[in-house]
Design a protein around this motif. Structure first.
Motif, PDB file in Angstrom:
ATOM      1  N   ARG A   1       9.383   3.339  -7.838  1.00 51.47           N
ATOM      2  CA  ARG A   1       9.598   4.501  -7.782  1.00 51.47           C
ATOM      3  C   ARG A   1       7.944   5.078  -6.697  1.00 51.47           C
ATOM      4  O   ARG A   1       8.367   6.024  -5.968  1.00 51.47           O
ATOM      5  CB  ARG A   1       9.679   5.645  -8.935  1.00 51.47           C
ATOM      6  N   MET A   2       6.564   4.864  -7.411  1.00 47.79           N
ATOM      7  CA  MET A   2       5.242   5.119  -6.517  1.00 47.79           C
ATOM      8  C   MET A   2       5.653   4.574  -5.386  1.00 47.79           C
ATOM      9  O   MET A   2       5.335   5.698  -4.170  1.00 47.79           O
ATOM     10  CB  MET A   2       4.673   4.078  -7.658  1.00 47.79           C
TER      11      MET A   2
ATOM     12  N   LEU B   1      -0.054  -3.335  -0.908  1.00 47.15           N
ATOM     13  CA  LEU B   1       1.025  -2.832  -1.149  1.00 47.15           C
ATOM     14  C   LEU B   1       0.893  -1.121  -1.266  1.00 47.15           C
ATOM     15  O   LEU B   1       1.029   0.272  -0.430  1.00 47.15           O
ATOM     16  CB  LEU B   1       2.218  -3.316  -1.917  1.00 47.15           C
ATOM     17  N   ARG B   2      -0.338  -1.210  -2.267  1.00 46.48           N
ATOM     18  CA  ARG B   2      -0.209   0.799  -3.079  1.00 46.48           C
ATOM     19  C   ARG B   2      -0.969   1.392  -2.088  1.00 46.48           C
ATOM     20  O   ARG B   2      -0.985   2.677  -2.245  1.00 46.48           O
ATOM     21  CB  ARG B   2      -1.060  -0.137  -4.444  1.00 46.48           C
ATOM     22  N   MET B   3      -2.344   1.077  -1.652  1.00 48.84           N
ATOM     23  CA  MET B   3      -2.817   1.785  -0.693  1.00 48.84           C
ATOM     24  C   MET B   3      -2.128   2.103  -0.226  1.00 48.84           C
ATOM     25  O   MET B   3      -2.420   3.526   0.722  1.00 48.84           O
ATOM     26  CB  MET B   3      -4.327   1.032  -0.113  1.00 48.84           C
ATOM     27  N   ASP B   4      -1.016   1.490   0.791  1.00 46.94           N
ATOM     28  CA  ASP B   4      -0.364   1.892   2.293  1.00 46.94           C
ATOM     29  C   ASP B   4       0.232   3.652   1.278  1.00 46.94           C
ATOM     30  O   ASP B   4       0.557   4.471   1.849  1.00 46.94           O
ATOM     31  CB  ASP B   4       0.563   0.764   2.712  1.00 46.94           C
ATOM     32  N   ALA B   5       1.188   3.028   0.012  1.00 49.26           N
ATOM     33  CA  ALA B   5       1.856   3.947  -0.247  1.00 49.26           C
ATOM     34  C   ALA B   5       1.193   5.492  -1.427  1.00 49.26           C
ATOM     35  O   ALA B   5       1.977   6.278  -0.886  1.00 49.26           O
ATOM     36  CB  ALA B   5       2.314   3.288  -1.466  1.00 49.26           C
TER      37      ALA B   5
ATOM     38  N   GLN C   1      -6.033  11.317  -1.779  1.00 48.67           N
ATOM     39  CA  GLN C   1      -7.184  10.315  -0.628  1.00 48.67           C
ATOM     40  C   GLN C   1      -8.039   9.938  -1.022  1.00 48.67           C
ATOM     41  O   GLN C   1      -8.530   8.683  -0.508  1.00 48.67           O
ATOM     42  CB  GLN C   1      -6.550  11.009   0.891  1.00 48.67           C
ATOM     43  N   ASN C   2      -9.209  11.282  -1.729  1.00 45.59           N
ATOM     44  CA  ASN C   2     -10.703  11.089  -1.814  1.00 45.59           C
ATOM     45  C   ASN C   2     -10.640   9.344  -3.506  1.00 45.59           C
ATOM     46  O   ASN C   2     -11.493   9.960  -3.503  1.00 45.59           O
ATOM     47  CB  ASN C   2     -11.162  12.318  -2.587  1.00 45.59           C
TER      48      ASN C   2
ATOM     49  N   PHE D   1      -9.441   0.732  -5.131  1.00 43.83           N
ATOM     50  CA  PHE D   1      -8.111  -0.185  -5.061  1.00 43.83           C
ATOM     51  C   PHE D   1      -9.519  -0.956  -3.107  1.00 43.83           C
ATOM     52  O   PHE D   1      -9.006  -2.100  -3.851  1.00 43.83           O
ATOM     53  CB  PHE D   1      -6.958   0.588  -4.436  1.00 43.83           C
ATOM     54  N   GLN D   2      -9.672   0.034  -3.094  1.00 40.20           N
ATOM     55  CA  GLN D   2     -11.175  -0.946  -1.552  1.00 40.20           C
ATOM     56  C   GLN D   2     -11.217  -2.309  -2.446  1.00 40.20           C
ATOM     57  O   GLN D   2     -11.168  -3.076  -1.722  1.00 40.20           O
ATOM     58  CB  GLN D   2     -11.435   0.650  -1.250  1.00 40.20           C
ATOM     59  N   GLY D   3     -11.864  -1.810  -3.061  1.00 43.03           N
ATOM     60  CA  GLY D   3     -12.923  -2.407  -3.971  1.00 43.03           C
ATOM     61  C   GLY D   3     -11.851  -3.890  -4.607  1.00 43.03           C
ATOM     62  O   GLY D   3     -12.875  -4.904  -4.270  1.00 43.03           O
TER      63      GLY D   3
END
Lengths: 259, 259
Positions: B43-44, B169-173, B182-183, B188-190
């Motif tokens: 769902r997320m 996948l999560r970063m895109d979603a 977004q800030n 997740f980047q790390g």
């Protein structure tokens, strides 16, 4: 609260001590109980130990050195405070180092001392030759930090309050009486600055968190317990290698070539 | 050996697997049990969660994040190998960081995500609002690494084999469906680079040390146990905040303002 109150000395302080008074009380414990006064150290610093006895000390003390990062990781794992963990992490870095070259940690430096003393590196690392009495005392340290509160675990490190002075004395004594160890003294050089830094952090933590007479007594007693387990290591060494010089029957125990 | 074989799935492998076969076997576990397939995550990633539900996730997941360095310090303390401890120390540094600024660790970055989600930083840090079901699952992770062998503790981290793909996948979603976060995406980047590095080290360790079919089965079962405790956290979240959306009666539990 601790599970055991082994050889309890500290009584509950009747009133809350000021930070200065707590520092003085810890200083009294150190003067009475820290291992700077142990007969084995007194002989060492007077140049009265044989090469074999010094080897036995370096070898057995390695077991203590090898457990320090383990002990510190246990303490780190007991804290929910990121800032505390960051500060305590320094101790693990100090002893494990980053690599074996320029970034050598305390364990590697102790192995350099062992090699300077003429011991085989892998033989030392194996810890097969450690005296049972030394092993039990060191394992009691791991037990202390595992099964007691974070405050008590931190306080057990307060022997560092007294380490700087002993190490300075030792470096002079080793250079004078045991010159064949001269290539192995980097460990002590490092601890000259590390120990006072670590002691200051641990004391500030203990003073800040021991907010009742009962907690201050736990701080004092943890230092007493730590002093006891340092002292007991030297008792075992002295008994087995100096006087009466009676070695246990285990076949792997270190036997000096000539002493 | 582990004390408990909770929800045992792994059977003892009949023969010793090659390193490639072990990797494939772990991959199968991940495909079947990793939480990328949990309904809450589905769902997320489809953009179907409300702001309140996303806040509940960020808030509750903080408890897991906050325990990672504690878990890793316990694992570090179980090793007698300096080289292993040096390597594992990286994980503690990754999550605790060096300071809150440029050297922010994973915990601090997760707090930035929480703030981007509109949650109060100190409220999150207090962990007062965590669902009991989430807390129990996370505490089971600490229990797993505390009471089992080093091999099992290391193997429980092998979910990192699958984390990189899920995080990408999560970063895109998140960017697409929840732009108000977004800030807060630095965490997740790390992890995009940290998780695969960590997974490679842990897998090599497990493959090297699981030298019998029995030990390989423990590796596989540890991964299954870890998958279960990640999944159970999302079950608790889904039950309480999505469907049926039934909150427990404890007064401190997080209640979204509107959902």
């Amino acid at each position: 609260m601790g599970r055991t109150r082994d050889n309890a000395v500290a009584q509950t302080e009747p009133v809350l001590l000021s930070k200065t008074e707590l520092r003085q009380r810890l200083q009294q414990v150190g003067e009475a109980m820290y291992h700077h006064q142990h007969p084995f150290h007194i002989r060492m610093h007077a140049g009265q130990l044989t090469r074999g006895q010094m080897q036995a000390w370096v070898l057995n003390r390695f077991y203590y050195q090898s457990r320090i990062p383990i002990k510190d990781a246990i303490i780190l794992s007991k804290s929910e405070d990121v800032a505390f963990r960051r500060a305590w992490r320094k101790r693990i870095v100090d002893h494990d180092g980053d690599h074996d070259g320029d970034g050598a940690g305390g364990i590697e430096k102790w192995l350099q001392l062992a090699e300077a003393a003429g011991l085989d590196r892998d033989y030392v690392i194996s810890t097969q030759a450690i005296l049972p009495g030394v092993r039990y005392a060191v394992d009691a340290y791991i037990d202390l930090v595992t099964h007691n509160t974070l405050l008590e675990a931190v306080s057990s490190s307060l022997t560092e309050l007294f380490a700087g002075q002993l190490i300075a004395l030792r470096m002079d004594a080793l250079a004078k009486h045991y010159p064949w160890l001269q290539n192995g003294l980097a460990y002590f050089q490092g601890r000259l600055t590390q120990a006072p830094e670590d002691a200051a952090f641990a004391f500030d933590y203990a003073a800040e968190h021991a907010v009742t007479p009962q907690l201050q007594s736990l701080v004092i007693h943890s230092l007493e317990r730590k002093c006891a387990l340092l002292w007991a290591q030297l008792d075992a060494l002295h008994y087995c290698y100096v006087e009466p010089g009676s070695l246990p029957p285990q076949p792997n125990i270190f036997r000096p070539e000539s002493s």
